[in-house]
Design a protein around this motif. Sequence first.
Motif, PDB file in Angstrom:
ATOM      1  N   UNK A   2       0.824  -1.203   0.000  1.00 26.98           N
ATOM      2  CA  UNK A   2       0.000   0.000   0.000  1.00 26.98           C
ATOM      3  C   UNK A   2       0.868   1.266   0.000  1.00 26.98           C
ATOM      4  N   UNK A   3       1.916   1.268   0.796  1.00 26.96           N
ATOM      5  CA  UNK A   3       2.830   2.420   0.838  1.00 26.96           C
ATOM      6  C   UNK A   3       3.524   2.594  -0.498  1.00 26.96           C
ATOM      7  N   UNK A   4       3.969   1.499  -1.081  1.00 24.76           N
ATOM      8  CA  UNK A   4       4.645   1.529  -2.380  1.00 24.76           C
ATOM      9  C   UNK A   4       3.747   2.154  -3.441  1.00 24.76           C
ATOM     10  N   UNK A   5       2.504   1.683  -3.527  1.00 27.22           N
ATOM     11  CA  UNK A   5       1.599   2.211  -4.540  1.00 27.22           C
ATOM     12  C   UNK A   5       1.237   3.673  -4.270  1.00 27.22           C
ATOM     13  N   UNK A   6       1.133   4.045  -3.000  1.00 28.60           N
ATOM     14  CA  UNK A   6       0.843   5.441  -2.657  1.00 28.60           C
ATOM     15  C   UNK A   6       2.005   6.347  -3.061  1.00 28.60           C
ATOM     16  N   UNK A   7       3.221   5.956  -2.726  1.00 26.57           N
ATOM     17  CA  UNK A   7       4.390   6.786  -3.023  1.00 26.57           C
ATOM     18  C   UNK A   7       4.611   6.966  -4.520  1.00 26.57           C
TER      19      UNK A   7
END
Length: 54
Positions: A2-7
């Motif tokens: 989730x963090x990867x896709x957000x960033x």
Amino acid sequence: METFTFLLGIPRNYQVGQIDQKILKPALEEVSVYFDHLSVFMQNQPSRIEIIII
């Protein structure tokens, strides 16, 4: 993940295969000019997907 896709600003509806095809592969082609032996490994874990950039 989730963090990867957000960033990276990846749409939430992208599946892992779409991220690989539409984002990671084109990005690797662009930056491989500057880095020798650059690779991305995707490890499928039962509860998550881990992306490792070497």
